[in-house]
Design an enzyme around this catalytic site. Structure first.
Site, PDB file in Angstrom:
ATOM      1  CG  ASN A   1      30.186   6.104 -15.518  1.00 27.55           C
ATOM      2  OD1 ASN A   1      29.272   5.527 -16.110  1.00 27.55           O
ATOM      3  ND2 ASN A   1      31.229   5.466 -15.025  1.00 27.55           N
TER       4      ASN A   1
ATOM      5  CG  PHE B   1      27.105   4.176 -20.417  1.00 24.69           C
ATOM      6  CD1 PHE B   1      28.378   4.529 -19.975  1.00 24.69           C
ATOM      7  CD2 PHE B   1      26.201   5.200 -20.700  1.00 24.69           C
ATOM      8  CE1 PHE B   1      28.735   5.868 -19.815  1.00 24.69           C
ATOM      9  CE2 PHE B   1      26.548   6.531 -20.543  1.00 24.69           C
ATOM     10  CZ  PHE B   1      27.829   6.869 -20.103  1.00 24.69           C
ATOM     11  CG  ASN B   2      31.786   1.606 -20.739  1.00 20.87           C
ATOM     12  OD1 ASN B   2      31.506   2.707 -20.271  1.00 20.87           O
ATOM     13  ND2 ASN B   2      32.254   0.617 -20.002  1.00 20.87           N
TER      14      ASN B   2
ATOM     15  CG  ASP C   1      33.604   5.793 -17.388  1.00 17.74           C
ATOM     16  OD1 ASP C   1      32.454   5.983 -17.848  1.00 17.74           O
ATOM     17  OD2 ASP C   1      33.974   4.704 -16.884  1.00 17.74           O
TER      18      ASP C   1
ATOM     19  CG  HIS D   1      28.741  -3.149 -14.947  1.00 24.08           C
ATOM     20  ND1 HIS D   1      27.782  -4.048 -15.397  1.00 24.08           N
ATOM     21  CD2 HIS D   1      28.038  -2.124 -14.379  1.00 24.08           C
ATOM     22  CE1 HIS D   1      26.578  -3.585 -15.122  1.00 24.08           C
ATOM     23  NE2 HIS D   1      26.688  -2.429 -14.503  1.00 24.08           N
ATOM     24  CG  ASP D   2      33.852  -0.379 -14.929  1.00 21.76           C
ATOM     25  OD1 ASP D   2      33.647   0.792 -14.564  1.00 21.76           O
ATOM     26  OD2 ASP D   2      33.423  -0.842 -16.001  1.00 21.76           O
TER      27      ASP D   2
ATOM     28  CG  ASP E   1      34.751   3.418 -13.963  1.00 18.97           C
ATOM     29  OD1 ASP E   1      33.514   3.577 -13.907  1.00 18.97           O
ATOM     30  OD2 ASP E   1      35.371   3.231 -15.021  1.00 18.97           O
TER      31      ASP E   1
ATOM     32  CB  THR F   1      36.646   0.290 -16.586  1.00 20.22           C
ATOM     33  OG1 THR F   1      37.182   1.550 -16.143  1.00 20.22           O
ATOM     34  CG2 THR F   1      37.570  -0.846 -16.208  1.00 20.22           C
TER      35      THR F   1
END
Ligand code: RIB
Ligand code: CA
Length: 326
Positions: free
Chosen positions: A42, A168-169, A15, A244-245, A20, A127
């Site tokens: 996102n 979040f995800n 996303d 993060h991703d 990402d 991700t």
């Protein structure tokens, strides 16, 4: 530089999204990306798809198919997106060029199913919210045993970020996460905030990256990280940008740089303060757990930063982020 033919072949569901974008660059550099699926997260699906296409243009990957998937989670509604971190278009203050091509299809779920049915042993790197993956598993349960691994940036074995409990995800689509966790996948790896918060790109590191980038078209990645670092430092107590991703990709390309342990995980679906939480059971239990995942709990931050630096500078510079080491 293209990845070796022995590199894992992957589907990347994302996303984009500032981190990402780093994940896409790493995947194209180190893995065989058979295609990209986009999901609303996102920002909305139209933007995540345009961003993925534009990033493929920038990275010289117009041969990689990009399939648009679902915009809205399984619950049918979404309270908010993550524009406070990623900006209104998902690319911070950067206006990426218009994509050179339209999405390959707007049926990412069908493409995911067909691709996995057509090739044994693919890895799925996710991700963003797991909406597309859950739809694919619901539509075609037979693909479960054909998937080598699902490597997901999501959840947390400690604090959340969108709420005190939820990352979040997972918060966007907990029903999808629950479907994926319960699908019976041979290898499901959860790369949660508990570990992604330990790998930060700070201001000196990003400045050094900008210095070391030797292809003008890749300077945009320093711009994306500039924005992300400022936003994360202003909204959290983190001392830099947590990409993060990127760790969900590195878990596949360089698994030796992360370590985890199989643990029971329950996705909390009930309405309330804990909805979207990945409740990881870290008790030293013996009995097997029906719903479990390999929960990553350690990452080699220095080596990961070097890999990110190398992917964005085509291997030039030190990658340590140490200005004196340039
Ligand atoms: O919580 C971090 C996750 O949410 C990352 O995937 C980031 O891109 C956002 O989608
Ligand atoms: Ca993401």
């Amino acid at each position: 530089m293209t990845p070796y033919l022995s590199s894992p072949r992957v589907i990347l569901d994302c996303d984009p999204g500032l981190d990402d974008a780093i994940a896409i660059a790493l995947a194209l550099r180190h893995l065989q990306v058979v295609g990209i699926a986009t999901v609303g997260g996102n920002v909305g699906l139209e933007r995540t798809t345009a961003n993925a296409l534009a990033l493929c243009d920038i990275l010289g990957a117009t041969h990689v198919p990009v399939h648009a998937g679902h915009d809205i989670p399984l619950s049918g509604s979404l309270e908010h997106r993550a524009t406070e971190y990623h900006g209104p278009n998902g690319t911070g203050s950067v206006q990426l060029p218009n994509p050179s091509r339209p999405p390959t299809s707007v049926n990412a779920v069908e493409w995911i199913v067909e691709t996995i049915r057509g090739e044994e042993g693919l890895t799925v790197i996710a991700t963003g919210p797991l909406t597309n993956i859950a739809h694919a598993l619901n539509a075609a349960p037979d693909i479960v045993e054909r998937i080598a691994q699902v490597s997901w940036m999501g959840g947390s074995s400690d604090a959340g970020n969108t709420t005190a409990a939820a990352e979040f995800n997972c918060w966007v689509d907990p029903e999808a996460a629950d479907i994926v966790f319960r699908a019976g996948l041979e290898r499901l790896t959860m790369i949660g905030l508990n570990v992604t918060h330990t790998v930060l790109l700070d201001r000196p590191w990003i400045d050094q990256l900008r210095t070391d980038i030797n292809k003008p078209e890749l300077t945009v990645f320093a711009d994306l990280l500039d924005y992300y670092e400022v936003r994360q430092r202003s909204l959290t107590t983190l001392a830099g940008a947590a990409v993060h991703d990127a760790l969900a990709v590195i878990n596949v390309s360089h698994p030796e740089l992360l370590a985890g342990i199989k643990r029971p995980v329950e996705v909390i679906l009930a309405e309330g303060a804990a909805r979207g939480m990945t409740l990881v059971d870290r008790r030293p239990r013996r009995e097997p757990a029906p719903v479990a995942a390999t929960v990553i709990e350690w990452a080699d931050g220095d080596s990961i930063r070097q890999l990110i630096h190398g992917a964005l500078t085509c291997g030039s510079g030190s990658g340590t982020g140490d200005p004196s080491a340039a």
